[in-house]
Design a protein around this motif. Structure first.
Motif, PDB file in Angstrom:
ATOM      1  N   GLU A   1      -0.911  10.364   9.931  1.00 11.10           N
ATOM      2  CA  GLU A   1      -1.410   9.021   9.821  1.00 11.10           C
ATOM      3  C   GLU A   1      -2.658   9.093   9.401  1.00 11.10           C
ATOM      4  O   GLU A   1      -3.080   7.880   8.646  1.00 11.10           O
ATOM      5  CB  GLU A   1      -1.912   8.702  11.324  1.00 11.10           C
ATOM      6  CG  GLU A   1      -0.590   8.533  12.302  1.00 11.10           C
ATOM      7  CD  GLU A   1      -0.646   8.116  13.773  1.00 11.10           C
ATOM      8  OE1 GLU A   1      -1.958   8.425  14.332  1.00 11.10           O
ATOM      9  OE2 GLU A   1       0.116   7.635  14.356  1.00 11.10           O
ATOM     10  N   ALA A   2      -3.597  10.062   8.948  1.00  8.38           N
ATOM     11  CA  ALA A   2      -4.599  10.037   8.173  1.00  8.38           C
ATOM     12  C   ALA A   2      -4.144   9.929   6.799  1.00  8.38           C
ATOM     13  O   ALA A   2      -5.046   9.284   6.132  1.00  8.38           O
ATOM     14  CB  ALA A   2      -5.508  11.803   8.364  1.00  8.38           C
ATOM     15  N   ILE A   3      -3.230  10.509   6.378  1.00 13.10           N
ATOM     16  CA  ILE A   3      -3.173  10.365   4.882  1.00 13.10           C
ATOM     17  C   ILE A   3      -2.441   8.827   4.368  1.00 13.10           C
ATOM     18  O   ILE A   3      -2.558   8.042   3.638  1.00 13.10           O
ATOM     19  CB  ILE A   3      -1.932  11.424   4.195  1.00 13.10           C
ATOM     20  CG1 ILE A   3      -2.739  12.817   4.413  1.00 13.10           C
ATOM     21  CG2 ILE A   3      -1.198  11.004   2.892  1.00 13.10           C
ATOM     22  CD1 ILE A   3      -1.655  14.022   3.995  1.00 13.10           C
ATOM     23  N   ARG A   4      -1.397   8.603   5.875  1.00  6.28           N
ATOM     24  CA  ARG A   4      -0.970   7.083   5.530  1.00  6.28           C
ATOM     25  C   ARG A   4      -1.854   5.918   5.721  1.00  6.28           C
ATOM     26  O   ARG A   4      -2.010   4.996   4.772  1.00  6.28           O
ATOM     27  CB  ARG A   4       0.071   6.810   6.871  1.00  6.28           C
ATOM     28  CG  ARG A   4       0.617   5.757   6.811  1.00  6.28           C
ATOM     29  CD  ARG A   4       1.315   5.231   8.171  1.00  6.28           C
ATOM     30  NE  ARG A   4       0.220   5.075   9.055  1.00  6.28           N
ATOM     31  CZ  ARG A   4       0.607   5.126  10.498  1.00  6.28           C
ATOM     32  NH1 ARG A   4       1.831   5.035  10.987  1.00  6.28           N
ATOM     33  NH2 ARG A   4      -0.601   4.782  11.315  1.00  6.28           N
ATOM     34  N   ASP A   5      -3.015   6.036   6.267  1.00  3.74           N
ATOM     35  CA  ASP A   5      -3.931   5.255   6.510  1.00  3.74           C
ATOM     36  C   ASP A   5      -5.195   5.306   5.512  1.00  3.74           C
ATOM     37  O   ASP A   5      -6.112   4.263   5.428  1.00  3.74           O
ATOM     38  CB  ASP A   5      -4.466   4.928   8.001  1.00  3.74           C
ATOM     39  CG  ASP A   5      -3.317   4.642   8.880  1.00  3.74           C
ATOM     40  OD1 ASP A   5      -2.302   4.167   8.624  1.00  3.74           O
ATOM     41  OD2 ASP A   5      -3.381   5.217  10.215  1.00  3.74           O
ATOM     42  N   PHE A   6      -5.156   6.207   4.808  1.00  2.35           N
ATOM     43  CA  PHE A   6      -6.322   6.541   3.732  1.00  2.35           C
ATOM     44  C   PHE A   6      -6.298   5.305   2.666  1.00  2.35           C
ATOM     45  O   PHE A   6      -5.420   5.244   2.018  1.00  2.35           O
ATOM     46  CB  PHE A   6      -6.396   7.641   3.353  1.00  2.35           C
ATOM     47  CG  PHE A   6      -7.444   8.042   2.283  1.00  2.35           C
ATOM     48  CD1 PHE A   6      -8.975   8.105   2.476  1.00  2.35           C
ATOM     49  CD2 PHE A   6      -6.952   8.175   0.774  1.00  2.35           C
ATOM     50  CE1 PHE A   6      -9.631   8.406   1.449  1.00  2.35           C
ATOM     51  CE2 PHE A   6      -7.857   8.419   0.003  1.00  2.35           C
ATOM     52  CZ  PHE A   6      -9.131   8.439   0.324  1.00  2.35           C
ATOM     53  N   PRO A   7      -7.522   4.398   2.624  1.00  2.33           N
ATOM     54  CA  PRO A   7      -7.584   3.505   1.409  1.00  2.33           C
ATOM     55  C   PRO A   7      -7.825   4.388   0.330  1.00  2.33           C
ATOM     56  O   PRO A   7      -8.956   5.191   0.163  1.00  2.33           O
ATOM     57  CB  PRO A   7      -8.611   2.749   1.843  1.00  2.33           C
ATOM     58  CG  PRO A   7      -9.035   3.128   3.195  1.00  2.33           C
ATOM     59  CD  PRO A   7      -8.651   4.453   3.704  1.00  2.33           C
ATOM     60  N   PHE A   8      -7.205   4.146  -0.804  1.00  4.97           N
ATOM     61  CA  PHE A   8      -7.328   5.113  -1.948  1.00  4.97           C
ATOM     62  C   PHE A   8      -8.471   5.066  -2.667  1.00  4.97           C
ATOM     63  O   PHE A   8      -9.018   6.092  -3.049  1.00  4.97           O
ATOM     64  CB  PHE A   8      -6.446   4.459  -3.199  1.00  4.97           C
ATOM     65  CG  PHE A   8      -4.865   4.918  -2.836  1.00  4.97           C
ATOM     66  CD1 PHE A   8      -4.682   6.178  -3.504  1.00  4.97           C
ATOM     67  CD2 PHE A   8      -3.853   4.231  -2.516  1.00  4.97           C
ATOM     68  CE1 PHE A   8      -3.122   6.668  -3.199  1.00  4.97           C
ATOM     69  CE2 PHE A   8      -2.623   4.536  -2.629  1.00  4.97           C
ATOM     70  CZ  PHE A   8      -2.364   5.596  -2.907  1.00  4.97           C
ATOM     71  N   GLN A   9      -9.556   4.073  -2.633  1.00  2.00           N
ATOM     72  CA  GLN A   9     -10.646   4.172  -2.963  1.00  2.00           C
ATOM     73  C   GLN A   9     -11.800   4.708  -2.452  1.00  2.00           C
ATOM     74  O   GLN A   9     -13.047   4.672  -2.646  1.00  2.00           O
ATOM     75  CB  GLN A   9     -11.024   2.657  -3.624  1.00  2.00           C
ATOM     76  CG  GLN A   9      -9.855   2.082  -4.649  1.00  2.00           C
ATOM     77  CD  GLN A   9      -9.977   2.614  -6.026  1.00  2.00           C
ATOM     78  OE1 GLN A   9     -10.372   3.920  -6.236  1.00  2.00           O
ATOM     79  NE2 GLN A   9      -8.858   2.192  -6.954  1.00  2.00           N
ATOM     80  N   ASP A  10     -11.570   5.041  -1.152  1.00  2.00           N
ATOM     81  CA  ASP A  10     -12.546   5.417  -0.289  1.00  2.00           C
ATOM     82  C   ASP A  10     -12.926   6.911  -0.464  1.00  2.00           C
ATOM     83  O   ASP A  10     -12.136   7.623  -1.131  1.00  2.00           O
ATOM     84  CB  ASP A  10     -12.255   5.255   1.241  1.00  2.00           C
ATOM     85  CG  ASP A  10     -12.419   3.885   1.887  1.00  2.00           C
ATOM     86  OD1 ASP A  10     -12.361   3.043   0.918  1.00  2.00           O
ATOM     87  OD2 ASP A  10     -12.242   3.432   2.914  1.00  2.00           O
ATOM     88  N   ASN A  11     -13.934   7.420   0.247  1.00  2.00           N
ATOM     89  CA  ASN A  11     -14.306   8.760   0.063  1.00  2.00           C
ATOM     90  C   ASN A  11     -13.371   9.637   0.882  1.00  2.00           C
ATOM     91  O   ASN A  11     -13.636   9.275   2.256  1.00  2.00           O
ATOM     92  CB  ASN A  11     -15.914   8.963   0.412  1.00  2.00           C
ATOM     93  CG  ASN A  11     -16.478  10.448   0.484  1.00  2.00           C
ATOM     94  OD1 ASN A  11     -16.056  11.099   1.445  1.00  2.00           O
ATOM     95  ND2 ASN A  11     -17.291  10.395  -0.574  1.00  2.00           N
ATOM     96  N   LEU A  12     -12.735  10.826   0.562  1.00  2.00           N
ATOM     97  CA  LEU A  12     -12.065  11.452   1.194  1.00  2.00           C
ATOM     98  C   LEU A  12     -12.625  12.177   2.192  1.00  2.00           C
ATOM     99  O   LEU A  12     -11.881  12.339   3.567  1.00  2.00           O
ATOM    100  CB  LEU A  12     -11.629  12.834   0.208  1.00  2.00           C
ATOM    101  CG  LEU A  12     -10.655  12.189  -0.779  1.00  2.00           C
ATOM    102  CD1 LEU A  12     -10.399  13.355  -1.931  1.00  2.00           C
ATOM    103  CD2 LEU A  12      -9.240  12.020  -0.309  1.00  2.00           C
ATOM    104  N   PHE A  13     -14.052  12.530   2.196  1.00  2.48           N
ATOM    105  CA  PHE A  13     -14.601  13.096   3.640  1.00  2.48           C
ATOM    106  C   PHE A  13     -14.917  12.200   4.550  1.00  2.48           C
ATOM    107  O   PHE A  13     -14.537  12.420   5.832  1.00  2.48           O
ATOM    108  CB  PHE A  13     -15.926  13.785   3.125  1.00  2.48           C
ATOM    109  CG  PHE A  13     -15.702  15.355   2.429  1.00  2.48           C
ATOM    110  CD1 PHE A  13     -15.285  16.409   3.456  1.00  2.48           C
ATOM    111  CD2 PHE A  13     -15.661  15.458   1.160  1.00  2.48           C
ATOM    112  CE1 PHE A  13     -15.167  17.635   2.965  1.00  2.48           C
ATOM    113  CE2 PHE A  13     -15.573  16.903   0.776  1.00  2.48           C
ATOM    114  CZ  PHE A  13     -15.116  18.019   1.542  1.00  2.48           C
ATOM    115  N   GLN A  14     -15.343  11.088   4.254  1.00  3.55           N
ATOM    116  CA  GLN A  14     -16.062   9.962   5.188  1.00  3.55           C
ATOM    117  C   GLN A  14     -14.762   9.354   5.970  1.00  3.55           C
ATOM    118  O   GLN A  14     -14.596   8.983   6.944  1.00  3.55           O
ATOM    119  CB  GLN A  14     -16.779   9.023   4.469  1.00  3.55           C
ATOM    120  CG  GLN A  14     -18.112   9.621   4.207  1.00  3.55           C
ATOM    121  CD  GLN A  14     -18.914   8.453   3.366  1.00  3.55           C
ATOM    122  OE1 GLN A  14     -18.696   7.370   3.202  1.00  3.55           O
ATOM    123  NE2 GLN A  14     -20.290   8.953   3.123  1.00  3.55           N
TER     124      GLN A  14
END
Length: 444
Positions: A380-393
Motif C-alpha cells: 500500500e505504501a508503494i501503491r499510494d505514493f504520489p510520484f512527485q513527493d519526497n520518498l522519505f516524507q
C-alpha cells in the motif's frame, strides 16, 4: 604643478613601454626556443597521431619540428562494443558532466522485464512496475502479456505517469499465446495464464536476456542490482531462481512433491532471470528420450507425462527440467525472492537478515488481506505514493509507523529486514537528486 603632472604622465608612459617590450621579448624567446631533446626523442618513437596533425586553419595541430607550440591531440573515442557497462556510462556523459541518475545506453543494454497478468491482476502489476521505476537507474523495456480487455487499461495507466518516470522505460503489450497443442489447457494451468512464462524464449526471439516476475512482486532496490546477477552465470547456466524454502524438513517439495524437483527444497519461479539466447540454443536432458530436446520441443511432452503429479503448474515443470539439468541453473539467495514463508514461522532467510529484503514476493494474496500486515503495508505504501513527493516524507516515515501496528506477527517483529534496503535505496536516490540535480551549493 603643471610640470609635476607632465613628469608623472611621462614616467607612466615610460613604464608601460618597458613592460610591453619585456612581454614581447619573452614571447619571442618562447616561440623560438627548441623543444627539449628528451621530449623530442620520446615523441619520435611514437607513430604520428592520425587526423589532427594534418588539419589546417585556425586551431590546427602542427608538428614540433615546424616551430609552433605543441598541443596534445584529443583522445580518440573508443568503440562501444569493446567496453563494459561502467565505460558505457562514462561515454554517455558529456565532458565535465557528473555521474547522472539515468545513463544514456543503447537499447541493447536496457533491462528487459516481463510479466504476465490476467483476470484481476491489473492493479498488482501496475504497482509492481511502479516499484521498478521508482528506484532503478538504467532504462527498461517492459514486456506485458495480458488479455485483450486489459490492454487499453495498461497503456492508459502507464502513460499517465509523470514524464520524469515515463522516460525511464518503454513498454510493449502482447496477447496471451501458447505455441503448443491445447492452448486452453495451458491457460488454466495453476493460475490464469501463468504458464505463459514457459514460452517467453520462443516468443521474444529478439531479446537476449530477461527478468520475469509474478504480478505480486515488489522491488525494494534498483532492478539494476538483480540484473547484474546475469554476470555471475558460468558457461553452462542459463536461468536463475531462488530456493522454494531454506529448511528442507519444512519445505513443500521435500515433504509433498510427487515428481522430481531441483536440489533439496526445489526452486520458486516467481522471480526468474533468463538468458534467452542460451535457452534457445540448448539441448535439455529429460526422462522421455535418451537424447536432448530443444526447449520448445520439450514442454508439451513433459507436461503430458507429469500433468497428474504437478500441483504448482509451470513452477513444477521448471523444477522437473532443472532436476535433469542442474548445471543449467544459477541459484540466487532468498533476499531476491522474499516470501511470507521466510518469516511467518520465524525468520529463516539469513541473507535478508544481513542485507535486507531486495525483492518482495507477496504470494498467497497477502497484499489483500490482514494475515500478513507487514507485506500489505509495503504494497500500500508503494501503491499510494504520489510520484512527485519526497520518498522519505511520503513513503518511508509513514511505513515505519505502519510497521508499529504489525508487531503482533512474527514478520512484523523484524521490521529492519524489510526496511534496510528501502532506506538505503531512498538515501541513494535522495543524494543523487540533491547533489547532482539541485547542487551542493543549494544545500542548507
Amino acid at each position: 604643478m603643471k610640470l609635476r603632472s607632465k613628469a608623472a604622465v611621462l614616467l607612466l608612459l615610460l613604464l608601460l613601454s618597458a613592460l610591453l617590450l619585456a612581454l614581447l621579448t619573452l614571447r619571442t624567446c618562447r616561440v623560438q626556443s627548441p623543444a627539449p631533446p628528451a621530449r623530442s626523442t620520446r615523441m619520435a618513437q611514437r607513430p604520428p597521431a592520425p587526423g589532427p596533425t594534418q588539419l589546417s586553419g585556425p586551431g590546427a595541430l602542427v608538428r614540433a619540428d615546424q616551430g609552433a607550440q605543441r598541443r596534445r591531440p584529443p583522445r580518440p573515442r573508443p568503440r562501444v562494443g569493446r567496453w563494459g557497462e561502467a565505460s558505457l556510462e562514462k561515454l554517455a556523459r558529456m565532458p565535465g558532466e557528473p555521474r547522472g541518475f539515468h545513463p544514456v545506453l543503447p537499447p541493447t543494454h536496457w533491462i528487459h522485464l516481463a510479466v504476465v497478468a490476467c483476470g484481476n491482476r491489473l492493479e498488482e502489476t501496475i504497482v509492481m512496475l511502479k516499484s521498478a521505476v521508482l528506484f532503478s537507474h538504467r532504462k527498461m523495456q517492459f514486456h506485458i502479456f495480458t488479455e485483450e480487455f486489459l490492454k487499453p487499461e495498461f497503456d492508459k495507466q502507464l502513460r499517465q505517469w509523470p514524464d520524469s518516470y515515463t522516460k525511464k522505460f518503454e513498454h510493449r503489450i502482447y496477447p496471451i499465446t501458447f505455441l503448443v497443442e491445447n492452448p486452453q489447457e495451458w491457460k488454466k494451468l495453476f493460475k490464469p495464464c501463468a504458464a505463459q512464462r514457459l514460452f517467453l524464449p520462443v516468443i521474444l526471439k529478439d531479446v537476449d536476456s530477461l527478468l520475469y516476475v509474478d504480478t505480486d512482486v515488489l522491488f525494494l532496490r534498483p532492478v539494476d542490482d538483480i540484473w547484474k546477477l546475469l554476470r555471475q552465470f558460468n558457461s553452462t547456466q542459463l536461468a536463475a531462481m531462488a530456493p522454494e524454502h531454506e529448511i528442507p524438513r519444512i519445505g513443500w517439495y521435500s515433504r509433498f512433491a510427487q515428481h522430481p524437483f531441483y536440489g533439496s527444497t526445489g526452486v520458486n519461479s516467481g522471480v526468474m532471470l533468463m538468458n534467452l539466447t542460451r535457452i534457445r540454443s540448448a539441448k535439455f536432458k529429460n526422462s522421455m528420450i535418451p537424447t536432448g530436446l530443444a526447449w520448445e520441443d520439450m514442454l508439451y511432452p513433459l507436461y503430458q507425462k507429469y500433468k497428474n503429479d504437478i500441483t504448482w503448474g509451470d513452477q513444477d515443470l521448471l523444477n522437473i527440467i532443472f532436476y535433469f539439468n542442474p548445471e543449467c541453473l544459477y541459484v540466487f539467495p532468498c533476499q531476491w525472492n522474499y516470501r511470507p514463508d521466510h518469516c511467518m514461522y520465524g525468520s529463516n532467510c539469513k541473507g535478508a537478515e544481513l542485507e535486507g529484503v531486495s525483492v518482495l514476493h507477496g504470494n498467497r494474496g497477502v497484499y489483500h488481506h490482514d494475515k500478513q500486515p507487514t507485506f500489505k503495508a509495503l504494497y500500500e505504501a508503494i501503491r499510494d505514493f504520489p510520484f512527485q513527493d519526497n520518498l522519505f516524507q511520503s513513503m518511508y516515515y509513514p511505513l515505519q509507523l505502519k510497521f508499529l501496528e504489525t508487531v503482533h506477527t512474527l514478520c512484523g517483529r523484524i521490521p529492519q529486514v524489510f526496511l534496510k534496503q528501502v532506506e538505503k535505496t531512498m538515501k541513494r536516490a535522495y543524494e543523487k537528486h540533491v547533489i547532482i540535480h539541485v547542487g551542493p551549493n543549494h544545500m542548507r
